[in-house]
Design an enzyme around this catalytic site. Structure first.
Site, PDB file in Angstrom:
ATOM      1  N   GLY A  55     -16.857   3.673  13.701  1.00  0.00           N
ATOM      2  CA  GLY A  55     -16.360   4.144  12.419  1.00  0.00           C
ATOM      3  C   GLY A  55     -17.268   5.166  11.746  1.00  0.00           C
ATOM      4  O   GLY A  55     -18.362   5.490  12.213  1.00  0.00           O
ATOM      5  N   HIS A  56     -16.801   5.677  10.607  1.00  0.00           N
ATOM      6  CA  HIS A  56     -17.519   6.726   9.896  1.00  0.00           C
ATOM      7  C   HIS A  56     -18.845   6.212   9.332  1.00  0.00           C
ATOM      8  O   HIS A  56     -18.975   5.057   8.945  1.00  0.00           O
ATOM      9  CB  HIS A  56     -16.649   7.300   8.767  1.00  0.00           C
ATOM     10  CG  HIS A  56     -16.317   6.315   7.700  1.00  0.00           C
ATOM     11  ND1 HIS A  56     -15.308   5.392   7.813  1.00  0.00           N
ATOM     12  CD2 HIS A  56     -16.863   6.110   6.481  1.00  0.00           C
ATOM     13  CE1 HIS A  56     -15.243   4.664   6.722  1.00  0.00           C
ATOM     14  NE2 HIS A  56     -16.172   5.069   5.895  1.00  0.00           N
ATOM     15  N   ASN A  57     -19.831   7.103   9.323  1.00  0.00           N
ATOM     16  CA  ASN A  57     -21.176   6.849   8.782  1.00  0.00           C
ATOM     17  C   ASN A  57     -21.990   5.850   9.601  1.00  0.00           C
ATOM     18  O   ASN A  57     -23.107   5.501   9.203  1.00  0.00           O
ATOM     19  CB  ASN A  57     -21.129   6.353   7.322  1.00  0.00           C
ATOM     20  CG  ASN A  57     -20.506   7.348   6.381  1.00  0.00           C
ATOM     21  OD1 ASN A  57     -20.442   8.538   6.680  1.00  0.00           O
ATOM     22  ND2 ASN A  57     -20.033   6.877   5.247  1.00  0.00           N
TER      23      ASN A  57
END
Length: 364
Positions: A259-261
């Site tokens: 996922g993001h980050n």
């Protein structure tokens, strides 16, 4: 056909060939199906017992094996033969046959920078301002968006999609239909959502109302280190305002979602169908078993092993082995599972004891 002598293979593995080093080897295979020009892979005694079922003249065996007792003319002995397989398989791999040069159907923006000896396959696209390092191989039907950087000796298999502002290091391998840099799954509501309410109260969603989700655009890109491998149909989302990062040497299996980050350290292993939710930080040398899941915004220390199908819902200190749903220390989970299997018998025994106590009470 790739052909080596037994002595050449042994030298590449850092050992000496036993017996006839001039034996010609054209492929590696399982002992029972081996022919005279095959190197039988018999890395354990139980595998070596199958040599007699085939026609191998040479085999890769464990250190100290009595190779002559198996009727072989030559052998390679190693303390860790499976590790030897890494170099051996590289030697024998004929590759995918991607043609050198740039195919006439490829579309390359004039502002893109293409290094020396790069191969670009049919119908692939390289966007504006992108940089492709020397000796990289871009197979067919690959889409590389603008402002992408790919290092030297990268191997990008068919159907890969690399979105804008992605940075990829040297010797990276991306397998078919990987997507790097898709938008992160990031949405917000004008007022506190049911999800936020449940998280704050651990279960109470009262007081929330139906609201539309507003999309948070992803601006952070993706950064992938050197010697990373990403399996088929896996995805790595770009960060919201900072890059999603995958450290050098990390290997990602098929059907994995990052996922993001997310920040993943060096030399990690993420097995098939593992999923890491947004903004989680994973240390170095960690292993996530198949179908394991990691919740968002948590930290996992170095050298952690997450067992298959486990769900990590809280921080994990360095060096710990975790298992279960929710994931707990592996030894704790094993003891809990043993107790759970004993539960039906304990309940039956309890029921019998209850009957006995009731009868004794009445008779008294």
């Amino acid at each position: 056909m790739t052909t080596f002598t037994l002595a050449e293979i042994a030298a590449a593995l850092g050992v000496e060939a036993q017996g006839d080093g001039s034996l010609t080897i054209t492929r590696v295979t399982e002992p029972a199906s081996a022919t005279g020009a095959d190197l039988a892979l018999a890395m354990k005694p139980e595998f070596a017992d199958q040599i007699s079922a085939g026609a191998a003249q040479a085999a890769l065996l464990w250190q100290g094996a009595d190779w002559q007792s198996y009727g072989l003319k030559g052998a390679i002995l190693m303390d860790r033969p499976r590790y030897g397989m890494s170099k051996l398989s590289a030697m024998m791999d004929a590759g995918q046959g991607y043609a050198p040069g740039i195919h006439p159907t490829a579309i390359i923006d004039p502002t893109a920078q293409i290094g020396a000896d790069v191969s670009v396959g049919p119908f692939s696209i390289i966007g504006a301002g992108s940089v492709i390092g020397d000796n990289a191989v871009i197979a067919s039907h690959v889409t590389i968006a603008p402002r992408v950087s790919i290092g030297a000796d990268a191997l990008i298999h068919p159907g890969v999609r690399i979105m804008a502002d992605t940075r990829i290091g040297d010797r990276v391998i991306l397998h078919g239909n990987v997507v790097i840099g898709g938008d992160g799954f990031s949405f917000v509501t004008p007022e506190k959502s049911a999800v936020e309410q449940v998280r704050d109260t651990l279960g109470d969603s009262s007081g929330t109302r139906a609201q539309a989700w507003a999309r948070i655009h992803s601006l952070g890109g993706v950064e992938i280190g050197d010697d990373v491998e990403v399996g088929a149909n896996s995805t790595i989302d770009q960060g919201s305002v900072r890059a999603t990062r995958v450290g050098s040497g990390t290997k990602i299996d098929n059907l994995v979602q990052v996922g993001h980050n997310v920040v993943i350290g060096t030399d990690c292993l993420l097995c098939a169908q593992a999923a890491v939710a947004g903004s989680t930080v994973i240390g170095n040398n960690c292993v996530l078993g198949g179908k394991s899941g990691v919740a968002d915004n948590i930290k996992i220390g170095d050298n952690v092993v997450i067992g298959a199908a486990s769900a990590v819902l809280s921080n994990v200190p360095a060096g710990r082995a975790m298992l279960g749903y929710p994931a707990v220390k592996m030894d704790t989970h094993v003891e809990t599972y043993k107790a759970l299997r004993r539960l039906p018998r304990l309940l039956r025994e309890f029921a019998e004891l209850k009957k006995t106590v009731s009868k004794d009470g009445l008779s008294g």
